[in-house]
Design an enzyme around this catalytic site. Structure first.
Site, PDB file in Angstrom:
ATOM      1  N   GLU A 459      10.631 -10.722  -0.889  1.00  0.00           N
ATOM      2  CA  GLU A 459      12.052 -11.292  -1.054  1.00  0.00           C
ATOM      3  C   GLU A 459      12.136 -12.850  -1.054  1.00  0.00           C
ATOM      4  OE1 GLU A 459      15.091  -7.732   0.201  1.00  0.00           O
ATOM      5  OE2 GLU A 459      14.048  -8.737   1.921  1.00  0.00           O
ATOM      6  N   GLU A 531       9.865  -0.324  -0.503  1.00  0.00           N
ATOM      7  CA  GLU A 531      10.849  -0.055   0.388  1.00  0.00           C
ATOM      8  C   GLU A 531      11.690   1.277  -0.159  1.00  0.00           C
ATOM      9  OE1 GLU A 531      12.849  -3.337   2.185  1.00  0.00           O
ATOM     10  OE2 GLU A 531      11.272  -4.448   2.323  1.00  0.00           O
TER      11      GLU A 531
END
Length: 962
Positions: A459, A531
């Site tokens: 991220e 994820e």
């Protein structure tokens, strides 16, 4: 910080000062036996600085004075440790995305908490004439080192070690080591990860003695020669040893190399390589000895069969005397992407992974080797075979354990800029630290066979710096694929981000999206979810649906559940008790509350109910009924089933009638065989066959007999058995009347989607249910009827009809509830169990008769829990008197639960410690119950697990007997 105007913590371009180049963790020994033993403390050239530390906490690094560096004052402290857990005025601070202070990079708050760590050490006289290196394993956020009042260096990246040559600053006798750690820095913007912000020396600090001529770095490349190797194969080895010299290196130095098994037996011939000056633009530029050779009869390394070897490297002086010995563990394995598949040793693997942070409920980020091993052993018991080091390189000893126990590892650079996700990567001031974080990780960890992919971070946007980092990593290590989720998130899955990622690795993609990718003929990269199945509270809905898609897919190879365990921290209360704290409970502001409690395991490694589902979808062998026979499928990539024992049980109407060992022939990896269904003589009734697989022998993670897989099949359906019994006590008739209940205490995934508060409006037999939406919609009414019939045997039958209007589609539940005295504290039921299960998380539950007690809240934040589905009957028994209340479904099975608290009590409490005990049990009997999904961070409940509008009719009978 006694540096004048130089404030490196404010400048993102200052990555380090006087820091030595990164290397693989090596400890030299004067004897080969010492090197083989692998005990660092046994080396006379290794000294752990683990005691005698003191700390002074200051509000700003500019306040550091000479007396602080000299160790005057302060408090005793633990190293490794976090001063944020030591009551010094700073507390753990949890944010998920936002920074703990306002502003733009690299702005910092006015207060920069600073810890001055000091200890005194005497360097052994035997180290005279050698180089002494101070190793700082990890400091959050940045640190500077002083020795005897002189500055030795400065380092960044809180999750990788920094080393400094302090030889010229030492003296005979006592030496004062001071490490100044600054909590917030410009580098914090690149460490903005979903975890607690801590502060301190959270990894070990050691002193190491190195000879004037010593082994600086060893790189081992070990692969099977065959593309798809057998259990015993020919292996290829290339070993490069870099030699460091303080001063000019005389000729005649060499390195002796020997491959050994872990018992010290030689494997193949010894090698000898002369040390020579070589320039390798990708690996070394210096004095190097290298050799390549092949050996026969080695076993490949895999996560299923983690066979390791040892490379002994002995530095030999010009006179032929060995100067020192180092040992490097290795394994023969090749990782590659071939025909759109991620393969290890030529075979497609399935990634059955979890994301793991360094976290302990007492020690915070200062996890011990035992803590790491406990995590990994618990993973093994849940059939987890892969770990993503989210979101930073772990302690190298963690990778040692993964090599030993067998895990596929994604090693991830410590680079996340979540608050400035799309901008920081384009800031040239952060370019150098970005590249350093990726390259230093590779230079430290490249010898580990467990590492199958390098990750550029998490991220942190996508820009030229990522392509540059990817190019650097590929140059340093061309043998492993790259992983970087934002490279596809900010582009596209088909051909986006190709320079930076070799796999499509999205997070929280729904099942339909990954299936569309798999069906796209233009898609060529394997897809592995970095994820998914966000495990916050009562969660992990559709985990089995994901794995159905993974196993059916051409390009789909599994993923990493978010995340391994809750990050609750033990917090002492004024009354002396302790509770597990989440964000905001330390007074930390701003914060993101219990979003840090999102593990498949609790903070103390207690499995959450979803862990059973995880173990089941990861099971190494599956059994299903196919055309009247049992299909036994080996889902492993490398191991057969010879290490497992299968046991079958036949049950009729919930009662065992036969059992035995299942005779299964040899089943190769990835193969399926068919065997006859055991128990040919089957009486009439609802007939269930279950098959359970256990380990034959003990392993490091479990005793012999550990259950690794289970399945059940309905051999004969028939009518559901009647659970009705005649009443012999008046309790059934005296229980409160059931009340319509359409709500549940919101799970962490329900958020504000579901109806919240409940009020009852009484009336005629056609009652009405009143409920108020959280979003302020007008009061709505649900027509329903609950009819009571007293049977001649003293039992009471309740018949329920509910009309759910169209505008109330997707209710939490359609059911009734009533109270039962708390003396009925033992449960038994015939339905799915033994663990909690919901419509979209029940594949791991088995139809049978189960016993237990009403569930204790298994989640950190109170919410809906404890449901059992497909229940034919349920009993509550008073263990003191033996009296039993039985609730029997009159037709189709129902969903039931027995809770220790009302839904209103659960919804009002923000922590498990807020719940009072001792009240009546609340019994829920539901005709329909919504799935749990993963909407706290990911897809909501699939449509087929939601509650549709329309008429719901069901009935059940309540009896009481003694």
């Amino acid at each position: 910080m006694m540096l004048g105007a130089f404030e490196p913590w404010r400048d993102p371009e200052v990555v380090s000062v006087n820091r030595l180049p990164m290397r693989a963790p090596l400890v030299a020994h004067p004897s080969p036996e010492g090197a083989r033993a692998g005990v660092r403390e046994a080396s006379p050239w290794f000294l752990r600085l683990g005691s005698g530390w003191r700390i002074v906490r200051l509000a700003h690094p500019s306040l550091v004075r000479a007396d602080h560096l000299a160790g005057d004052g302060g408090h005793p402290t633990s190293v490794p440790g976090n001063w944020t857990l030591e009551g010094l005025g700073d507390v753990p601070h949890y944010t998920n995305v936002r920074m703990p202070w306002p502003g733009l990079p690299p702005d910092l708050p006015d207060e920069l908490p600073t810890g001055v760590y000091t200890c005194t050490v005497e360097v052994p006289d035997a180290w005279d004439g050698r180089r002494t290196v101070l190793h700082v394993g990890g400091a959050e956020s940045v640190h500077a080192v002083w020795v005897n009042g002189a500055c030795a260096g400065y380092g960044t990246d809180s999750r990788l070690a920094s080393e400094y040559d302090v030889t010229g600053l030492l003296r005979r006798g006592a030496n004062r080591i001071a490490i100044v750690v600054v909590r917030w820095s410009a580098q914090s913007y690149l460490e903005d990860q979903d975890q607690w912000w801590m502060a301190g020396l959270h990894r070990e600090v050691v002193l190491e003695s190195r000879a004037p001529v010593h082994v600086r770095q060893v790189r081992v490349a070990a692969e099977p020669v065959e593309r798809v190797p057998a259990d015993r194969c020919r292996g290829s080895l290339t070993v490069s040893v870099e030699i460091a010299s303080h001063g000019a290196l005389a000729g005649g130095w060499s390195v002796a190399l020997q491959l050994e098994d872990l018992e010290g037996h030689p494997v193949g011939p010894a090698q000898r390589a002369d040390v020579a000056w070589r320039t390798d633009p990708y690996v070394f530029a210096g004095h190097v000895a290298s050799a390549s050779w092949e050996v026969d009869g080695v076993s490949p390394w895999s996560a299923e069969r983690p066979v390791r070897y040892r490379v002994m490297a002995s530095l030999v002086a010009p006179d032929g005397a060995p100067a020192e010995h180092v040992a490097v563990a290795t394994g023969f394995r090749r990782v590659e992407i071939v025909d759109s598949e991620l393969r290890v040793n030529g075979r497609r693997i399935m990634v059955q992974g979890v994301n793991r942070h360094d976290q302990h409920p007492v020690r915070g980020k200062a996890v011990t080797v035992d803590d790491m091993r406990d995590d990994l052993l618990a993973m093994k018991r849940l059939n987890v075979n892969a770990v993503r080091c989210s979101h930073y390189p772990n302690d190298p000893r963690f990778l040692d354990l993964c090599d030993e126990l067998g895990f596929w590892v994604v090693d991830e650079a410590n680079a996340e800029s979540h608050a400035f996700n799309t901008s920081l990567c384009h800031d040239p001031r952060y370019r150098a630290t970005w590249l350093a974080r990726a390259s230093r990780m590779v230079e430290r960890d490249w010898n580990h066979p467990c590492v199958v992919m390098w990750s550029l971070g998490n991220e942190a946007g996508y820009g030229a710096v990522h392509d540059a980092a990817a190019g650097l990593v590929r140059a340093l290590d061309p043998t492993r694929p790259l992983h970087y989720e934002p490279a596809v998130f900010h582009t596209n899955w088909i051909d986006g981000g190709l320079p930076a990622t070799d796999v499509v690795c999205p997070m929280y993609a729904d099942i339909a999206s990954i299936q569309r990718y798999d069906a796209d003929p233009a898609a060529v990269r394997p897809l592995i979810l970095c994820e998914y199945s966000h495990a916050m509270g009562n969660s992990n809905g559709s985990l089995a649906d994901y794995w159905d898609a993974f196993r059916a897919g051409r390009l789909l190879q599994g993923g990493f559940v978010w995340e391994w365990k809750d990050h609750g921290i033990e917090q002492r209360q004024p009354d002396g008790s302790s509770r597990l704290a989440y964000g905001g409970m330390f007074g930390d502001e701003p914060h993101d509350a219990n979003f840090v409690a999102d593990g498949i395991m609790g903070s103390h490694l207690e499995p959450h109910p979803g862990a059973h589902e995880l173990a089941w979808v990861h099971r190494p062998v599956a059994v299903e009924l196919v055309q009247g026979r049992l299909a036994v499928s080996n889902r492993q990539s490398f191991a057969d089933l010879s290490g497992l024992l299968a046991r079958w049980v036949l049950a009729v109407d919930g009662e065992r009638v036969a059992e035995g060992d299942l005779d299964v022939p040899h089943v190769s990896p990835g193969a399926t065989v068919h065997v006859d269904v055991p128990g040919a003589d089957r009486p009439s009734g609802e007939t269930v066959l279950s098959v359970t697989w256990r380990t034959r022998e003990a392993s490091p993670w479990a005793a012999a007999g550990h259950v690794v897989a289970w399945d059940w099949m309905l051999l004969r359906a028939g009518d559901p058995p009647s659970g009705h019994v005649a009443s012999t006590t008046p309790t059934a008739a005296s229980l409160p009347a059931p009340e319509l209940h359409l709500w549940r205490a919101p799970t962490d995934n329900d958020g504000f989607k579901l109806l919240s508060s409940t009020t009852w409006t009484s009336g005629s037999s056609l009652g009405r249910w009143r409920t108020q939406r959280l979003d302020g919609d007008p009061t709505v009414l649900v027509a329903h009827e609950i009819a009571r019939t007293e049977l001649g045997d003293g039992s009471v039958r309740w018949a329920v009809r509910v009309e759910v209007p169209d505008h109330l589609a997707d209710l939490p539940r359609v059911g009734v509830q009533f109270a039962v005295p708390s003396r009925f504290a033992r449960l038994a039921w015939y339905g799915l169990g033994p663990h909690e299960n919901y419509p979209d998380r029940r594949s791991s539950a088995v139809l049978g008769t189960w016993e237990g007690e009403p569930d204790v809240l298994p989640y950190l934040v109170p919410q809906e829990h404890g449901l059992r589905t497909e229940v034919r009957w349920m009993e509550l028994r008073d263990p003191a008197t033996g009296e039993t209340v039985r609730i029997a479904a009159d037709g189709d099975p129902l969903a039931m639960s027995v809770l220790r608290h009302t839904d209103d009590e659960l919804a009002a409490a923000r922590h498990a410690a807020d719940l009072a005990g001792g009240g009546a049990f609340i019994v829920h009997v539901d005709a329909a119950h919504r799935g749990v999904g993963t909407a706290s961070c990911g897809p909501d409940v699939l449509e087929r697990y939601r509650i549709a509008p329309g008429r719901y009719e069901w009935s059940f009978t309540v009896s009481s007997v003694r």
